[in-house]
Design a protein around this motif. Structure first.
Motif, mmCIF file in Angstrom:
data_model
loop_
_atom_site.group_PDB
_atom_site.id
_atom_site.type_symbol
_atom_site.label_atom_id
_atom_site.label_comp_id
_atom_site.label_asym_id
_atom_site.label_seq_id
_atom_site.Cartn_x
_atom_site.Cartn_y
_atom_site.Cartn_z
ATOM 1 N N PHE A 69 35.935 35.963 34.620
ATOM 2 C CA PHE A 69 36.385 35.011 35.543
ATOM 3 C C PHE A 69 37.894 35.451 36.195
ATOM 4 C CE2 PHE A 69 33.627 32.555 32.444
ATOM 5 C CZ PHE A 69 32.795 32.197 33.300
ATOM 6 N N LEU A 70 37.708 35.376 37.555
ATOM 7 C CA LEU A 70 39.068 35.809 37.943
ATOM 8 C C LEU A 70 40.141 34.384 38.005
ATOM 9 C CD1 LEU A 70 38.114 37.516 41.441
ATOM 10 C CD2 LEU A 70 38.951 38.393 39.405
ATOM 11 N N HIS A 71 39.871 33.446 38.158
ATOM 12 C CA HIS A 71 40.632 32.173 38.053
ATOM 13 C C HIS A 71 39.990 31.268 36.853
ATOM 14 C CE1 HIS A 71 42.732 33.576 41.497
ATOM 15 N NE2 HIS A 71 41.705 33.843 41.984
ATOM 16 N N PRO A 72 40.635 30.375 36.187
ATOM 17 C CA PRO A 72 40.186 29.545 35.368
ATOM 18 C C PRO A 72 39.296 28.356 35.960
ATOM 19 C CG PRO A 72 42.580 29.674 34.868
ATOM 20 C CD PRO A 72 42.076 30.473 35.900
ATOM 21 N N THR A 73 39.566 28.168 37.343
ATOM 22 C CA THR A 73 38.699 27.097 38.030
ATOM 23 C C THR A 73 37.224 27.849 38.229
ATOM 24 O OG1 THR A 73 39.483 27.593 40.142
ATOM 25 C CG2 THR A 73 40.617 25.853 39.083
#
Length: 285
Positions: A150-154
């Motif tokens: 994933f690039l971002h946690p969200t």
């Protein structure tokens, strides 16, 4: 932008709490109307949620199991899918009140961690003043796979919101229709972030403890290619006051409603289906 999306979907997820609190006051007007029994015996109909909510103080343990595809090819050697890789979901649900249940579950595929909420908006009455029930179900799921994916946690998060319109026509027949809205913070083309679907389900009682179930979920959102296949299931249910057992065939394996709505590629009408079962056990604390 990712943070804004998460906040926006969080508001959508919590909004039904305010709605149910407001509607709860209106039901006091119908105090003289006796509530109809729940349309179904279990909190689920094969792959979908039913309108059933457990009574205050009830703890429910749910186990969902899906084997592999029955007809996966002449070289599969997986004994009707039983020897193939399976997907499993375990969940605990607790009834805060007669109108509101909360839960937490974990799913093997993609290591999904699920937080759920289910509440009664309107409830069917025996005198017909309220001819059907309306129930909200929603969840927030987090993909628990390694962060390198994933690039971002969200990007890990997805959300599901559904309104269940159910009616108990008689002691032997109950039906429901349930539109749903799914949102993923991150998807890959051609899948879109948002998806709409509608579910149709029913239960036909055969004996005091046995019933026939059917469940159909039709995606409304389409893509420019590789559209999601509809979900379909049929089976039998054995139930008592404290537990229910459902055995069926279905073409859904994900055990996540939003994953099934956007990513199911198994076509039931081409003979691609799998064997599954659901088990629930209740404790009144």
């Amino acid at each position: 932008m990712k943070l804004i999306q998460s906040i926006r979907l969080g508001v959508v997820f919590l909004f039904p709490l305010a709605l149910m609190a407001q509607v709860g006051d209106t039901t006091a007007v119908a105090a003289t109307s006796k509530l109809e029994r729940a349309a179904f015996e279990s909190t689920a109909i094969i792959e979908s949620q039913s309108n059933v909510l457990n009574t205050k103080g009830t703890l429910e343990l749910t186990m969902n199991h899906r084997f592999g595809i029955v007809n996966s090819g002449p070289q599969s050697n997986d004994f009707f899918g039983i020897w193939a890789p399976a997907n499993i979901r375990l969940a605990l649900n607790y009834a805060i009140s007669n109108r509101l249940n909360v839960g937490f579950g974990t799913i093997k595929d993609n290591r999904l961690q699920e937080f759920s909420l289910k509440g009664a908006v309107l409830r069917q009455t025996r005198d017909g003043k309220m001819p059907f029930s309306v129930t909200y179900y929603g969840n927030a799921q987090m993909d628990g796979r390694p962060s390198s994916l994933f690039l971002h946690p969200t990007d890990r998060w997805s959300f599901y919101n559904q309104l269940i319109f159910a009616r108990r026509f008689s002691r032997n027949l109950s039906l429901q229709i349930a539109p749903s809205f799914s949102h993923f913070n991150y998807v890959e083309a051609p899948v879109e972030n948002d998806a709409i679907a509608v579910e149709f389900g029913g239960r036909v009682k055969i004996t005091p403890t046995m019933a026939v179930l059917f469940d159909y979920n039709q995606p409304i959102t389409t893509y420019f290619k590789d559209n999601t296949k509809p979900g379909m299931g049929a089976g039998i249910e054995f139930s008592t006051g404290s537990h229910a057992f459902q055995l069926f065939i279905t073409n859904y394996k994900a055990l996540s409603p939003q994953q099934s709505v956007v990513a199911n590629k198994t076509d039931f009408f081409e003979g691609k289906y799998l064997i599954g079962f659901n088990i629930t056990r209740l404790w009144h604390l």
